[in-house]
Design an enzyme around this catalytic site. Structure first.
Site, PDB file in Angstrom:
ATOM      1  N   LYS A 209       8.684  11.741 148.864  1.00 33.21           N
ATOM      2  CA  LYS A 209      10.035  11.209 149.046  1.00 33.21           C
ATOM      3  C   LYS A 209      11.068  12.289 148.759  1.00 33.21           C
ATOM      4  O   LYS A 209      11.976  12.520 149.534  1.00 33.21           O
ATOM      5  CB  LYS A 209      10.227  10.003 148.125  1.00 33.21           C
ATOM      6  CG  LYS A 209      11.604   9.386 148.223  1.00 33.21           C
ATOM      7  CD  LYS A 209      11.720   8.150 147.358  1.00 33.21           C
ATOM      8  CE  LYS A 209      13.182   7.700 147.299  1.00 33.21           C
ATOM      9  NZ  LYS A 209      13.388   6.533 146.458  1.00 33.21           N
ATOM     10  N   GLY A 270       9.451   4.786 145.732  1.00 36.22           N
ATOM     11  CA  GLY A 270       8.148   5.388 146.037  1.00 36.22           C
ATOM     12  C   GLY A 270       7.020   4.373 146.032  1.00 36.22           C
ATOM     13  O   GLY A 270       6.195   4.312 146.949  1.00 36.22           O
ATOM     14  N   ARG A 271       6.980   3.522 145.007  1.00 32.59           N
ATOM     15  CA  ARG A 271       5.864   2.569 144.876  1.00 32.59           C
ATOM     16  C   ARG A 271       5.985   1.399 145.846  1.00 32.59           C
ATOM     17  O   ARG A 271       5.116   0.532 145.888  1.00 32.59           O
ATOM     18  CB  ARG A 271       5.744   2.097 143.428  1.00 32.59           C
ATOM     19  CG  ARG A 271       7.049   1.613 142.807  1.00 32.59           C
ATOM     20  CD  ARG A 271       6.945   1.521 141.285  1.00 32.59           C
ATOM     21  NE  ARG A 271       8.208   1.172 140.649  1.00 32.59           N
ATOM     22  CZ  ARG A 271       9.150   2.040 140.287  1.00 32.59           C
ATOM     23  NH1 ARG A 271       8.992   3.320 140.546  1.00 32.59           N
ATOM     24  NH2 ARG A 271      10.248   1.641 139.686  1.00 32.59           N
ATOM     25  N   GLU A 356       5.098   1.043 136.546  1.00 32.93           N
ATOM     26  CA  GLU A 356       6.255   1.928 136.723  1.00 32.93           C
ATOM     27  C   GLU A 356       7.521   1.085 136.936  1.00 32.93           C
ATOM     28  O   GLU A 356       8.618   1.506 136.602  1.00 32.93           O
ATOM     29  CB  GLU A 356       6.030   2.891 137.897  1.00 32.93           C
ATOM     30  CG  GLU A 356       6.866   4.152 137.776  1.00 32.93           C
ATOM     31  CD  GLU A 356       6.504   5.239 138.783  1.00 32.93           C
ATOM     32  OE1 GLU A 356       6.618   4.990 139.994  1.00 32.93           O
ATOM     33  OE2 GLU A 356       6.120   6.342 138.367  1.00 32.93           O
TER      34      GLU A 356
HETATM   35  O1  LIG Z   1       7.186  10.996 146.764  1.00 29.90           O
HETATM   36  P1  LIG Z   1       7.545  11.941 145.679  1.00 29.90           P
HETATM   37  O2  LIG Z   1       9.015  12.237 145.640  1.00 29.90           O
HETATM   38  O3  LIG Z   1       6.720  13.204 145.777  1.00 29.90           O
HETATM   39  O4  LIG Z   1       7.208  11.266 144.308  1.00 29.90           O
HETATM   40  C1  LIG Z   1       5.901  10.941 143.933  1.00 29.90           C
HETATM   41  C2  LIG Z   1       5.872  10.129 142.654  1.00 29.90           C
HETATM   42  O5  LIG Z   1       6.289  10.931 141.575  1.00 29.90           O
HETATM   43  C3  LIG Z   1       7.239  10.528 140.638  1.00 29.90           C
HETATM   44  O6  LIG Z   1       7.070  11.217 139.449  1.00 29.90           O
HETATM   45  C4  LIG Z   1       7.390   9.052 140.399  1.00 29.90           C
HETATM   46  O7  LIG Z   1       6.992   8.653 139.128  1.00 29.90           O
HETATM   47  C5  LIG Z   1       6.730   8.185 141.416  1.00 29.90           C
HETATM   48  O8  LIG Z   1       7.463   6.993 141.512  1.00 29.90           O
HETATM   49  C6  LIG Z   1       6.643   8.843 142.770  1.00 29.90           C
HETATM   50  O9  LIG Z   1       6.021   7.959 143.664  1.00 29.90           O
END
Ligand SMILES: O=P(O)(O)OC[C@H]1O[C@H](O)[C@H](O)[C@@H](O)[C@@H]1O
Length: 546
Positions: A209, A270-271, A356
């Site tokens: 993301k 993200g989740r 989370e």
């Molecule tokens: O998709 P990204 O920005 O790489 O993030 C990947 C993940 O890392 C973070 O530390 C969060 O805790 C997550 O909620 C997220 O899904």
């Protein structure tokens, strides 16, 4: 609920606590004896999901008390605010619109005066074209060969959802395409995933993301080096890398052709991002039509959650019953027990979704809560769990509410196995609820001294979620049900379920320690004595030649 009103001081909470006081010691055996039809009455259906919550330590009055509490916190009003684009993630000043990701093409979901649905469908259309090209072999790599393996590089929400769903739907996957997932910064993950691959036939999807995540960028850089070293040309990257992100410039800076970038938006947590472009590896694996069915499944439950009265609202009831155990019975954990091997990654996916989201200790206003919030979520598929940790569920000292998830039809031909699997599911729910009291054990001739060891107290609560078959449509429904369950609990606890500040401290400290591991000099004594000693020891032993 007005923010000045404390959850535990509301009349609804007090009524619930008083009711718990009356019911706390009642055994499920007695609840069934005095209400023999409860197994048919304490159930709720939504789409293809059938939830039997009769094996919970509750009565119709409990449901009334819980749904009163849900009404008091304006659960459905808050759901409407989320789905309508309000900036309910206040600590990040963001809307929370994952439901718009599965809205039909003609829906209107307005954010800052703009309908977000056309952009959602534009990306879905691009994903479809890309997925079809990869699936059909039309998409060719740098040397003109079609793709045989897709490697998704991402972590957290950019890994768990697509990895779980691709595994869950493996009987629907393209037979000649292997879709793999690499997440851990541990080089063992990437090294193993690449070991048997031909770079000329490999497509990487870098999913992040933010496109700043250390693990993903490190794995993506190593994957690019591997590819370029093998194919001998930087230009090969454009043929073998796609990206899924909200951060266009960072993707370009990495060297990925923007034409191969699939966008999503800051209003997708993200989740909660599996139905966005983060689902691209799944779409490639199962095909665009199946992916559409998957999204349609989510939609069935979104619509149900938004409109069903609380007493008939499946995700709301899952959430409220969870509150009953976390707060009134002090249950510290919640077990997810899918009786379906295909759902092997479902507990891990739900761990992020739930923990989370609701692992928070202050209210939306920043005040410390004086009640527990999210439980520790854990689990494993049955029947494997039975031969491992079920002992504690049956005879341990802690109360562990369980979610049994079962499917009526298998996705394979071994029907005999499936009946045995399902018999075990039903048997476990029955055994946990009713147990086997000491007199029944004695009556079987068990010597007196062994009776306490062989008696089962029972009264362990469980839900049974029974679905017809694990199709893409049903999987979408299951995920949406849990998303809205988690939302329900966050609303009751008055916390922000959509930020995750708790993951930041460890990342910052790792960034500080990482150069210290590589330096030859003594670590600056900036850490505590434990961390300093660990750093020293690691540096001494890390050399391969030590
Ligand atoms: O998709 P990204 O920005 O790489 O993030 C990947 C993940 O890392 C973070 O530390 C969060 O805790 C997550 O909620 C997220 O899904």
């Amino acid at each position: 609920m007005e923010s000045s009103v404390h959850l535990t001081q509301t009349a609804e909470w007090e009524a619930l606590a008083a009711h718990h006081h009356e019911l706390a010691d009642t055994h499920l055996r007695d609840l069934f004896a005095s209400d023999p039809d409860r197994g048919e009455r304490l159930v709720v259906e939504a789409g293809d999901l059938y939830l039997d919550y009769s094996k919970h330590r509750l009565t119709s009055e409990t449901i009334e008390r819980l749904t009163d509490l849900g009404a008091r916190v304006d659960l459905l009003g808050r759901a409407a605010a989320m789905m309508g684009g309000d900036r309910i993630n206040t600590t990040e000043d963001r809307a929370v619109l994952h439901t718009a990701l599965r809205a039909p093409r003609d829906a209107v979901v307005t954010l800052d005066g703009e309908n977000v649905v056309p952009a959602v469908h534009e990306v879905l259309d691009r994903m479809r074209a890309f997925a079809e090209a990869v699936r059909s072999g039309k998409w060719t790599g740098y040397t003109g060969r079609p793709v045989r393996t897709v490697v998704n590089i991402g972590i957290g929400g950019s890994d768990l959802g697509p990895a779980m769903a691709t595994r869950a739907l493996r009987s629907y996957c393209h037979p000649a395409l292997d879709v793999r997932f690499v997440s851990n910064i541990d080089g063992a993950d990437l090294a193993h995933a690449l070991a048997d691959l031909d770079p000329a036939e490999t497509l990487f999807i870098v999913a992040s993301k933010t496109f700043t995540t250390l693990e993903t960028l490190t794995n993506a850089a190593s994957a690019r080096d591997w590819l370029v070293a093998a194919l001998g040309d930087e230009a090969a990257v454009a043929y073998h890398f796609a990206a899924v992100s909200t951060a266009t410039e960072k993707v370009e800076a990495f060297g990925i052709d923007p034409a191969n970038m699939f966008e999503f938006w800051e209003w997708v947590g993200g989740r909660y991002s599996l139905p966005s472009a983060i689902g691209l590896p799944l779409m490639i694996a199962i095909g665009p039509e199946r992916f559409d069915e998957f999204l349609a499944g989510y939609r069935v439950i979104d619509e149900h959650f938004a409109s069903a009265p609380l007493t008939e609202n499946l995700p709301a009831l899952m959430g409220l019953i969870g509150v009953w155990y976390v707060n009134l019975f002090d249950a510290p954990t919640h077990a997810i027990l899918p009786y379906n091997e295909e759902l092997v990654r479902f507990p891990a996916f739900l761990q992020q979704l739930d923990m989370e989201s609701n692992g928070k200790r202050v209210t939306r206003e920043g005040e410390a809560v004086d009640y527990h919030t999210g439980p520790v979520v854990w689990g494993e598929p049955g029947t494997n769990g039975q031969h491992a940790f079920f002992q504690l569920l049956h005879q341990g000292t802690r109360i562990v509410p369980c979610d049994f998830i079962g499917t009526c039809r298998p996705t394979h031909e071994l029907d005999v196995h499936h009946d045995l699997l399902t018999a075990n599911l039903f048997a476990q729910g029955e055994a946990l609820a009713f147990g086997k009291p000491a007199p029944a054990v004695s009556a079987e001739g068990v010597p007196d001294e062994l009776v306490p060891h062989r008696a089962f107290p029972g009264n362990v609560p469980s839900s049974t979620l029974l679905v017809p078959q694990l199709t893409p449509h049903v999987l979408g429904q299951l995920i949406a049900a849990y998303e809205h369950k988690v939302f329900t609990q966050g609303v009751v606890w008055d916390i922000n379920s959509f930020d995750q500040w708790g993951v930041e401290l460890g990342k910052a400290l790792a960034n500080r320690i990482s150069p210290e591991l590589q330096r030859a000099a003594e670590p600056e004594l900036a850490h505590d004595s434990s961390t300093n000693a660990l750093i020293r020891r690691y540096r001494r032993l890390r050399s391969r030649h030590a």
